[in-house]
Scaffold this motif. Structure first.
Motif, PDB file in Angstrom:
ATOM      1  N   LEU A  39       0.829  -1.214   0.000  1.00 21.26           N
ATOM      2  CA  LEU A  39       0.000   0.000   0.000  1.00 21.26           C
ATOM      3  C   LEU A  39       0.856   1.254   0.000  1.00 21.26           C
ATOM      4  O   LEU A  39       2.016   1.234   0.398  1.00 21.26           O
ATOM      5  CB  LEU A  39      -0.909   0.009   1.231  1.00 21.26           C
ATOM      6  N   HIS A  40       0.235   2.355  -0.440  1.00 24.16           N
ATOM      7  CA  HIS A  40       0.893   3.663  -0.451  1.00 24.16           C
ATOM      8  C   HIS A  40      -0.061   4.699   0.123  1.00 24.16           C
ATOM      9  O   HIS A  40      -1.287   4.518   0.066  1.00 24.16           O
ATOM     10  CB  HIS A  40       1.270   4.060  -1.882  1.00 24.16           C
ATOM     11  N   GLU A  41       0.488   5.784   0.648  1.00 23.27           N
ATOM     12  CA  GLU A  41      -0.342   6.867   1.158  1.00 23.27           C
ATOM     13  C   GLU A  41      -1.213   7.404   0.029  1.00 23.27           C
ATOM     14  O   GLU A  41      -0.759   7.573  -1.094  1.00 23.27           O
ATOM     15  CB  GLU A  41       0.522   7.975   1.744  1.00 23.27           C
ATOM     16  N   GLY A  42      -2.485   7.611   0.316  1.00 23.56           N
ATOM     17  CA  GLY A  42      -3.433   8.102  -0.681  1.00 23.56           C
ATOM     18  C   GLY A  42      -4.214   7.001  -1.376  1.00 23.56           C
ATOM     19  O   GLY A  42      -5.201   7.281  -2.061  1.00 23.56           O
ATOM     20  N   ASP A  43      -3.794   5.744  -1.241  1.00 23.49           N
ATOM     21  CA  ASP A  43      -4.530   4.625  -1.840  1.00 23.49           C
ATOM     22  C   ASP A  43      -5.933   4.526  -1.230  1.00 23.49           C
ATOM     23  O   ASP A  43      -6.114   4.744  -0.038  1.00 23.49           O
ATOM     24  CB  ASP A  43      -3.815   3.290  -1.604  1.00 23.49           C
ATOM     25  N   GLU A  44      -6.894   4.185  -2.069  1.00 24.58           N
ATOM     26  CA  GLU A  44      -8.254   3.909  -1.599  1.00 24.58           C
ATOM     27  C   GLU A  44      -8.459   2.405  -1.671  1.00 24.58           C
ATOM     28  O   GLU A  44      -8.332   1.808  -2.738  1.00 24.58           O
ATOM     29  CB  GLU A  44      -9.283   4.632  -2.462  1.00 24.58           C
ATOM     30  N   CYS A 102     -11.772  -5.629   9.498  1.00 29.62           N
ATOM     31  CA  CYS A 102     -11.101  -5.672  10.800  1.00 29.62           C
ATOM     32  C   CYS A 102     -11.721  -6.729  11.687  1.00 29.62           C
ATOM     33  O   CYS A 102     -12.860  -7.118  11.507  1.00 29.62           O
ATOM     34  CB  CYS A 102     -11.217  -4.317  11.497  1.00 29.62           C
ATOM     35  N   GLU A 103     -10.930  -7.162  12.662  1.00 37.55           N
ATOM     36  CA  GLU A 103     -11.449  -8.048  13.689  1.00 37.55           C
ATOM     37  C   GLU A 103     -11.152  -7.422  15.040  1.00 37.55           C
ATOM     38  O   GLU A 103     -10.188  -6.665  15.191  1.00 37.55           O
ATOM     39  CB  GLU A 103     -10.855  -9.444  13.593  1.00 37.55           C
ATOM     40  N   HIS A 104     -11.988  -7.731  16.004  1.00 41.60           N
ATOM     41  CA  HIS A 104     -11.833  -7.200  17.350  1.00 41.60           C
ATOM     42  C   HIS A 104     -11.610  -8.370  18.285  1.00 41.60           C
ATOM     43  O   HIS A 104     -12.431  -9.266  18.363  1.00 41.60           O
ATOM     44  CB  HIS A 104     -13.095  -6.424  17.752  1.00 41.60           C
ATOM     45  N   GLY A 105     -10.476  -8.374  18.952  1.00 38.11           N
ATOM     46  CA  GLY A 105     -10.193  -9.457  19.887  1.00 38.11           C
ATOM     47  C   GLY A 105      -9.232  -9.019  20.961  1.00 38.11           C
ATOM     48  O   GLY A 105      -8.239  -8.345  20.687  1.00 38.11           O
ATOM     49  N   GLY A 106      -9.550  -9.342  22.184  1.00 36.95           N
ATOM     50  CA  GLY A 106      -8.672  -8.991  23.289  1.00 36.95           C
ATOM     51  C   GLY A 106      -8.511  -7.510  23.496  1.00 36.95           C
ATOM     52  O   GLY A 106      -7.471  -7.051  23.926  1.00 36.95           O
ATOM     53  N   GLY A 107      -9.534  -6.748  23.137  1.00 38.68           N
ATOM     54  CA  GLY A 107      -9.467  -5.304  23.317  1.00 38.68           C
ATOM     55  C   GLY A 107      -8.705  -4.575  22.226  1.00 38.68           C
ATOM     56  O   GLY A 107      -8.478  -3.375  22.318  1.00 38.68           O
ATOM     57  N   VAL A 108      -8.289  -5.302  21.185  1.00 37.76           N
ATOM     58  CA  VAL A 108      -7.525  -4.696  20.092  1.00 37.76           C
ATOM     59  C   VAL A 108      -8.271  -4.899  18.786  1.00 37.76           C
ATOM     60  O   VAL A 108      -8.732  -5.989  18.491  1.00 37.76           O
ATOM     61  CB  VAL A 108      -6.118  -5.336  19.987  1.00 37.76           C
ATOM     62  N   VAL A 109      -8.374  -3.833  18.004  1.00 34.45           N
ATOM     63  CA  VAL A 109      -8.955  -3.926  16.665  1.00 34.45           C
ATOM     64  C   VAL A 109      -7.796  -3.924  15.682  1.00 34.45           C
ATOM     65  O   VAL A 109      -6.919  -3.080  15.756  1.00 34.45           O
ATOM     66  CB  VAL A 109      -9.893  -2.733  16.378  1.00 34.45           C
ATOM     67  N   ARG A 110      -7.788  -4.913  14.784  1.00 30.40           N
ATOM     68  CA  ARG A 110      -6.716  -4.947  13.793  1.00 30.40           C
ATOM     69  C   ARG A 110      -7.269  -5.301  12.427  1.00 30.40           C
ATOM     70  O   ARG A 110      -8.282  -5.982  12.311  1.00 30.40           O
ATOM     71  CB  ARG A 110      -5.613  -5.907  14.205  1.00 30.40           C
ATOM     72  N   VAL A 111      -6.573  -4.829  11.394  1.00 30.74           N
ATOM     73  CA  VAL A 111      -6.945  -5.093  10.011  1.00 30.74           C
ATOM     74  C   VAL A 111      -6.481  -6.496   9.660  1.00 30.74           C
ATOM     75  O   VAL A 111      -5.324  -6.846   9.839  1.00 30.74           O
ATOM     76  CB  VAL A 111      -6.309  -4.061   9.061  1.00 30.74           C
ATOM     77  N   VAL A 112      -7.432  -7.307   9.152  1.00 33.97           N
ATOM     78  CA  VAL A 112      -7.088  -8.684   8.788  1.00 33.97           C
ATOM     79  C   VAL A 112      -7.155  -8.922   7.284  1.00 33.97           C
ATOM     80  O   VAL A 112      -6.560  -9.883   6.791  1.00 33.97           O
ATOM     81  CB  VAL A 112      -7.975  -9.712   9.523  1.00 33.97           C
ATOM     82  N   ASN A 113      -7.879  -8.070   6.536  1.00 33.72           N
ATOM     83  CA  ASN A 113      -7.992  -8.233   5.084  1.00 33.72           C
ATOM     84  C   ASN A 113      -7.968  -6.892   4.386  1.00 33.72           C
ATOM     85  O   ASN A 113      -8.481  -5.904   4.909  1.00 33.72           O
ATOM     86  CB  ASN A 113      -9.309  -8.934   4.702  1.00 33.72           C
ATOM     87  N   PHE A 114      -7.372  -6.891   3.185  1.00 31.37           N
ATOM     88  CA  PHE A 114      -7.368  -5.720   2.304  1.00 31.37           C
ATOM     89  C   PHE A 114      -8.005  -6.136   0.994  1.00 31.37           C
ATOM     90  O   PHE A 114      -7.835  -7.263   0.541  1.00 31.37           O
ATOM     91  CB  PHE A 114      -5.944  -5.263   1.983  1.00 31.37           C
ATOM     92  N   ARG A 115      -8.701  -5.219   0.373  1.00 32.81           N
ATOM     93  CA  ARG A 115      -9.260  -5.456  -0.956  1.00 32.81           C
ATOM     94  C   ARG A 115      -9.025  -4.193  -1.756  1.00 32.81           C
ATOM     95  O   ARG A 115      -9.467  -3.110  -1.358  1.00 32.81           O
ATOM     96  CB  ARG A 115     -10.750  -5.764  -0.786  1.00 32.81           C
ATOM     97  N   MET A 116      -8.317  -4.320  -2.883  1.00 30.54           N
ATOM     98  CA  MET A 116      -7.999  -3.155  -3.711  1.00 30.54           C
ATOM     99  C   MET A 116      -9.148  -2.803  -4.615  1.00 30.54           C
ATOM    100  O   MET A 116      -9.905  -3.557  -5.028  1.00 30.54           O
ATOM    101  CB  MET A 116      -6.748  -3.410  -4.553  1.00 30.54           C
TER     102      MET A 116
END
Length: 112
Positions: free
Chosen positions: A88-93, A98-112
């Motif tokens: 990825l690059h800055e400005g990309d759309e 995301c998934e939420h587990g253990g009090g943390v939200v993290r990105v698990v998948n990207f789709r261009m």
């Protein structure tokens, strides 16, 4: 000297005996937003604002997400797959999931 709960709380207004931790967690879970299918996190269209490869984090701007009652904002997320983050690059759309587990939200998948 040992005081009974009544004696120990005399003069304290709005005191209630503490409930168990299990009851407290149940009440918190009832307040959490729900999704139609808890197994399927919503895909969210975002604009990449900043990428931090060493920390495996990404800052994105997104619109409102009604499925989880989240307003539009710019937010920083941890990323599960650093290799995909490097593409990825800055400005990309892109769309993220995301998934939420253990009090943390993290990105698990990207789709261009």
């Amino acid at each position: 000297m040992t005081l009974s709960p009544t004696e120990a709380t005399r003069g304290i207004r709005h005191w209630r005996p503490p409930s168990s931790c299990v009851d407290w967690y149940k009440r918190i879970e009832q307040l959490r937003p729900t999704q139609a299918d808890p197994q399927e996190a919503p895909w969210v269209h975002v604009v990449v604002r900043k990428i931090n490869l060493p920390a495996s984090r990404i800052t994105v701007s997104h619109g409102a997400i009604p499925q989880i009652r989240m307003p539009a904002m710019t937010i920083n997320f941890a990323v599960a797959d650093t290799a995909r983050l490097a593409t990825l690059h800055e400005g990309d759309e892109v769309d993220i999931q995301c998934e939420h587990g253990g009090g943390v939200v993290r990105v698990v998948n990207f789709r261009m």
